[in-house]
Design a protein around this motif. Structure first.
Motif, PDB file in Angstrom:
ATOM      1  N   MET A 194      55.060 -52.965  -7.995  1.00  0.00           N
ATOM      2  CA  MET A 194      55.839 -52.748  -9.207  1.00  0.00           C
ATOM      3  C   MET A 194      56.932 -51.733  -8.933  1.00  0.00           C
ATOM      4  SD  MET A 194      54.609 -51.065 -12.804  1.00  0.00           S
ATOM      5  CE  MET A 194      55.814 -50.858 -14.084  1.00  0.00           C
ATOM      6  N   ASP A 195      58.092 -51.972  -9.502  1.00  0.00           N
ATOM      7  CA  ASP A 195      59.171 -50.989  -9.490  1.00  0.00           C
ATOM      8  C   ASP A 195      59.260 -50.369 -10.875  1.00  0.00           C
ATOM      9  OD1 ASP A 195      59.743 -51.592  -6.883  1.00  0.00           O
ATOM     10  OD2 ASP A 195      61.696 -52.475  -7.270  1.00  0.00           O
ATOM     11  N   LEU A 196      59.380 -49.052 -10.913  1.00  0.00           N
ATOM     12  CA  LEU A 196      59.496 -48.309 -12.161  1.00  0.00           C
ATOM     13  C   LEU A 196      60.772 -47.480 -12.081  1.00  0.00           C
ATOM     14  CD1 LEU A 196      58.231 -47.386 -14.874  1.00  0.00           C
ATOM     15  CD2 LEU A 196      57.073 -45.588 -13.566  1.00  0.00           C
ATOM     16  N   ILE A 197      61.685 -47.729 -13.000  1.00  0.00           N
ATOM     17  CA  ILE A 197      62.939 -46.986 -13.038  1.00  0.00           C
ATOM     18  C   ILE A 197      62.893 -46.055 -14.241  1.00  0.00           C
ATOM     19  CG2 ILE A 197      65.446 -47.149 -13.251  1.00  0.00           C
ATOM     20  CD1 ILE A 197      65.135 -49.982 -11.927  1.00  0.00           C
ATOM     21  N   LEU A 198      62.947 -44.761 -13.966  1.00  0.00           N
ATOM     22  CA  LEU A 198      62.944 -43.739 -15.010  1.00  0.00           C
ATOM     23  C   LEU A 198      64.389 -43.326 -15.233  1.00  0.00           C
ATOM     24  CD1 LEU A 198      59.995 -41.567 -13.622  1.00  0.00           C
ATOM     25  CD2 LEU A 198      59.887 -43.464 -15.271  1.00  0.00           C
ATOM     26  N   TRP A 199      64.954 -43.693 -16.364  1.00  0.00           N
ATOM     27  CA  TRP A 199      66.374 -43.454 -16.670  1.00  0.00           C
ATOM     28  C   TRP A 199      66.445 -42.512 -17.862  1.00  0.00           C
ATOM     29  CZ3 TRP A 199      70.109 -47.968 -18.354  1.00  0.00           C
ATOM     30  CH2 TRP A 199      71.434 -47.506 -18.386  1.00  0.00           C
ATOM     31  N   ARG A 200      66.983 -41.327 -17.650  1.00  0.00           N
ATOM     32  CA  ARG A 200      67.161 -40.390 -18.758  1.00  0.00           C
ATOM     33  C   ARG A 200      68.376 -40.809 -19.572  1.00  0.00           C
ATOM     34  NH1 ARG A 200      68.411 -33.883 -18.726  1.00  0.00           N
ATOM     35  NH2 ARG A 200      68.336 -33.647 -21.000  1.00  0.00           N
TER      36      ARG A 200
END
Length: 144
Positions: free
Chosen positions: A1-7
């Motif tokens: 899984m890829d998890l992108i944390l974007w503020r």
């Protein structure tokens, strides 16, 4: 899984936190990051956004449908964000648009094993992947 944390991108100050809008600078930040992501994201991915207006406006820059998750509201615990994203068992890529210090704390948990106040600048992102190597789960940083 890829998890992108974007503020979320730069937002105006305001008394009602959940109603704060992106500034002109914030709209430019969101558009720039969205263009960068669009060139790199797979053809299918999910997007989850905090119910805060500034997070929804940041998500709008991607130009795709997204789900609003109350679990991503300001003050979210790392466990809440992981549960919303279904980490690490979700197949594919999930983009999470949220807040500080929540996203920085989650990055610390995933990469260092304990909660700490790591910085994620406004409009910034961390792209993380989960993989199995020699029977061990690992988190890999793809981009910051």
């Amino acid at each position: 899984m890829d998890l992108i944390l974007w503020r979320h991108a730069d937002a105006a100050e305001g008394a009602r936190d959940l109603e704060r809008k992106l500034t002109a600078k914030g709209h430019k930040q969101a558009a720039r990051v969205a263009a960068w992501l669009a060139a790199r994201l797979p053809s299918r991915y999910a997007v989850l956004a905090s119910p805060a207006r500034r997070a929804r406006e940041t998500a709008d820059a991607l130009g795709v449908r997204y789900k609003i998750s109350e679990r991503l509201a300001p003050g979210a615990a790392p466990a809440d964000i992981l549960e919303a994203a279904v980490w690490p068992s979700q197949k594919g890529t999930v983009v999470v648009i949220g807040h500080q210090p929540d996203l920085g704390r989650l990055a610390a948990v995933l990469l260092a094993g304990s909660e700490a106040d790591w910085s994620v600048k406004k409009g910034g992102l961390w792209w993380l992947s989960n993989r199995e190597r020699e029977g061990e789960s690992q988190v890999v940083v793809r981009a910051v």
